[in-house]
Structures are given as structure tokens and as C-alpha cells.
Motif scaffolding. Structure first.
Motif, PDB file in Angstrom:
ATOM      1  N   GLN A 106      48.053  85.865  29.183  1.00 33.13           N
ATOM      2  CA  GLN A 106      48.988  85.245  30.129  1.00 33.13           C
ATOM      3  C   GLN A 106      50.311  85.995  30.226  1.00 33.13           C
ATOM      4  OE1 GLN A 106      47.714  82.403  31.858  1.00 33.13           O
ATOM      5  NE2 GLN A 106      45.969  83.324  30.819  1.00 33.13           N
ATOM      6  N   VAL A 107      50.363  87.205  29.690  1.00 31.86           N
ATOM      7  CA  VAL A 107      51.583  88.003  29.736  1.00 31.86           C
ATOM      8  C   VAL A 107      51.299  89.301  30.489  1.00 31.86           C
ATOM      9  CG1 VAL A 107      52.444  87.047  27.566  1.00 31.86           C
ATOM     10  CG2 VAL A 107      51.043  89.121  27.525  1.00 31.86           C
ATOM     11  N   ARG A 108      52.361  89.992  30.861  1.00 31.31           N
ATOM     12  CA  ARG A 108      52.193  91.274  31.545  1.00 31.31           C
ATOM     13  C   ARG A 108      51.484  92.249  30.605  1.00 31.31           C
ATOM     14  NH1 ARG A 108      54.421  93.667  35.892  1.00 31.31           N
ATOM     15  NH2 ARG A 108      55.928  91.961  36.156  1.00 31.31           N
ATOM     16  N   ILE A 109      50.426  92.841  31.095  1.00 28.33           N
ATOM     17  CA  ILE A 109      49.586  93.698  30.266  1.00 28.33           C
ATOM     18  C   ILE A 109      49.758  95.145  30.701  1.00 28.33           C
ATOM     19  CG2 ILE A 109      47.221  94.245  29.599  1.00 28.33           C
ATOM     20  CD1 ILE A 109      46.588  91.257  30.223  1.00 28.33           C
ATOM     21  N   THR A 110      50.063  96.020  29.737  1.00 26.08           N
ATOM     22  CA  THR A 110      50.244  97.434  30.045  1.00 26.08           C
ATOM     23  C   THR A 110      49.170  98.319  29.420  1.00 26.08           C
ATOM     24  OG1 THR A 110      51.737  97.677  28.140  1.00 26.08           O
ATOM     25  CG2 THR A 110      52.742  97.174  30.275  1.00 26.08           C
ATOM     26  N   ALA A 111      48.447  97.809  28.421  1.00 26.12           N
ATOM     27  CA  ALA A 111      47.421  98.607  27.763  1.00 26.12           C
ATOM     28  C   ALA A 111      46.289  98.926  28.736  1.00 26.12           C
ATOM     29  CB  ALA A 111      46.865  97.860  26.557  1.00 26.12           C
ATOM     30  N   PRO A 112      45.881 100.193  28.859  1.00 27.90           N
ATOM     31  CA  PRO A 112      44.806 100.555  29.785  1.00 27.90           C
ATOM     32  C   PRO A 112      43.509  99.782  29.543  1.00 27.90           C
ATOM     33  CG  PRO A 112      45.918 102.518  28.973  1.00 27.90           C
ATOM     34  CD  PRO A 112      46.429 101.372  28.158  1.00 27.90           C
ATOM     35  N   GLU A 113      43.166  99.589  28.268  1.00 30.88           N
ATOM     36  CA  GLU A 113      41.929  98.869  27.952  1.00 30.88           C
ATOM     37  C   GLU A 113      42.002  97.426  28.435  1.00 30.88           C
ATOM     38  OE1 GLU A 113      43.897 100.320  25.798  1.00 30.88           O
ATOM     39  OE2 GLU A 113      42.825 102.038  24.955  1.00 30.88           O
ATOM     40  N   ALA A 114      43.181  96.817  28.295  1.00 31.37           N
ATOM     41  CA  ALA A 114      43.346  95.446  28.758  1.00 31.37           C
ATOM     42  C   ALA A 114      43.254  95.369  30.269  1.00 31.37           C
ATOM     43  CB  ALA A 114      44.691  94.894  28.272  1.00 31.37           C
ATOM     44  N   GLY A 115      43.786  96.390  30.940  1.00 24.02           N
ATOM     45  CA  GLY A 115      43.712  96.406  32.393  1.00 24.02           C
ATOM     46  C   GLY A 115      42.283  96.451  32.885  1.00 24.02           C
ATOM     47  N   ALA A 116      41.453  97.256  32.242  1.00 23.94           N
ATOM     48  CA  ALA A 116      40.054  97.355  32.636  1.00 23.94           C
ATOM     49  C   ALA A 116      39.314  96.051  32.371  1.00 23.94           C
ATOM     50  CB  ALA A 116      39.389  98.510  31.884  1.00 23.94           C
ATOM     51  N   ALA A 117      39.564  95.452  31.226  1.00 21.75           N
ATOM     52  CA  ALA A 117      38.909  94.181  30.887  1.00 21.75           C
ATOM     53  C   ALA A 117      39.384  93.077  31.818  1.00 21.75           C
ATOM     54  CB  ALA A 117      39.195  93.814  29.431  1.00 21.75           C
ATOM     55  N   GLY A 118      40.682  93.091  32.153  1.00 20.03           N
ATOM     56  CA  GLY A 118      41.214  92.102  33.076  1.00 20.03           C
ATOM     57  C   GLY A 118      40.620  92.238  34.461  1.00 20.03           C
TER      58      GLY A 118
END
Length: 198
Positions: A106-118
Motif C-alpha cells: 500500500q506504499v509507493r514501490i520503487t523496487a523493480p521486482e515489486a513493480g513486476a509483481a504489482g
């Protein structure tokens, strides 16, 4: 004989940090706390990651990956209201079982892996919305409505806001799902006067 310590690597540290988030809260995910739990000095943790922000980003990536897997299983072979119910129930179930992991999504995500999973989670939610026949320009609005409604309900419920009122929150959850289904079924397809004026 003492059990062997798990190998220290990014995966182990991410899993440990996710457990810290669930037990203490996402805001308590720190390098020092994770180091204490795996039985090493903080310097050893820094060898595998770039600090607290990186650690929290890894928790987000892990949580979104888990959520995506859960949604994919829940939505398989479903469409329309059946898919909507499966979606919101799966999201709520994950949030209740893993409150810290859920908070990390629920927070701003900057990690590339998190972006792909999101992106996978977003794609699964979009698939549910498309099942209602919404035009492409309206689909993101609908996904935001679903996400904010479910997140708001879960936050209120977890913090005890429904504990001293009737009816039972489960009845409200069913009504909420019905209301979302109605909103998606009768989605407005014309721009409001405010949008037209922009």
C-alpha cells in the motif's frame, strides 16, 4: 545437536523481513531487527542488500508475488460476479493473514521486482473488470474503485472499527461486494461535466 542456520541470502532476508512486518508492522522492518532474527550483525545483512529501503522493497515484491499467485488460483475459470467475489475475498484473506505484507503493498514501490509483481496483480484485476465489458478508458477507474473499497474495509475491520456496531461485518462485506457488482454492471460510460470541461 543445534539445527543449522539457514543460508544468508536475499531470499532468506526477504522472508525474515516479511515475517517481521506481519508480527510487528511494516514500519518496524529494519536491518537491525532482521539481523537480530537471523543471528548476524547488521553489517552481514548489508552485504546482501542496500539498506532499509531495499529491504522494504523486497518485502513488497514478495507480498505482491504471493498475492498474485493467490489471485491467479482464485480467479481461474471464473468470470463476472463470480470472479469479482473471488477477487475481493482473496485480497481480503491475504490482508487478514499477512497484515504487514499487505501494508507493504500500500506504499509507493520503487523496487523493480515489486513493480513486476504489482503489474501481474493489476493485470488480474483488470481481467475481472474486462469481464464486465467496461471500455478500456474506464477500466483503471474501476480497478481503483475495487482496490480502495476493499482496502478501506479491511483497514477499518482490522483496527476494530466495526466491533461495537450491528450488523455483523460479514453482512456488510456481502453488501459491499453486491454494491461493487452493481457499480461495474451499470458503470457510467459518459464523462462528467467536470471532465468535459478539462
Amino acid at each position: 545437536m543445534a539445527s543449522a542456520r539457514p543460508a544468508l541470502n536475499g531470499q532468506t532476508l526477504s522472508a525474515t523481513a516479511a515475517d517481521v512486518a506481519d508480527e510487528l508492522g511494516f514500519e518496524h522492518v529494519t536491518v537491525s531487527e532482521v539481523a537480530r532474527r537471523v543471528g548476524v550483525k547488521p553489517a552481514s545483512v548489508y552485504f546482501h542488500l542496500d539498506g532499509a529501503d531495499d529491504l522494504r522493497g523486497r518485502v513488497s515484491a514478495l507480498a505482491l508475488t504471493e498475492l498474485g499467485e493467490r489471485l491467479a488460483l482464485a480467479l481461474a475459470g471464473r468470470a463476472g460476479r463470480d470472479a469479482l467475489e473471488a477477487l475481493v475475498d482473496a485480497v481480503r484473506g491475504y490482508a487478514v493473514e499477512h497484515p504487514g505484507r499487505w501494508a507493504s503493498t500500500q506504499v509507493r514501490i520503487t523496487a523493480p521486482e515489486a513493480g513486476a509483481a504489482g503489474a501481474r496483480v493489476a493485470a488480474l484485476m483488470l481481467a475481472v473488470v474486462r469481464g464486465y465489458g467496461l471500455p478500456p478508458k474506464e477500466q483503471t477507474h474501476a480497478v481503483r474503485l475495487i482496490g480502495s473499497t476493499v482496502n478501506g474495509f479491511v483497514r477499518l475491520h482490522v483496527h476494530g472499527s466495526f466491533d461495537h456496531s450491528d450488523p455483523d461485518p460479514e453482512a456488510s462485506w456481502l453488501r459491499m461486494t453486491q454494491a461493487l457488482d452493481t457499480a461495474l454492471t451499470h458503470w457510467p460510460t459518459t464523462a462528467t461535466s467536470e471532465e468535459t470541461a478539462r
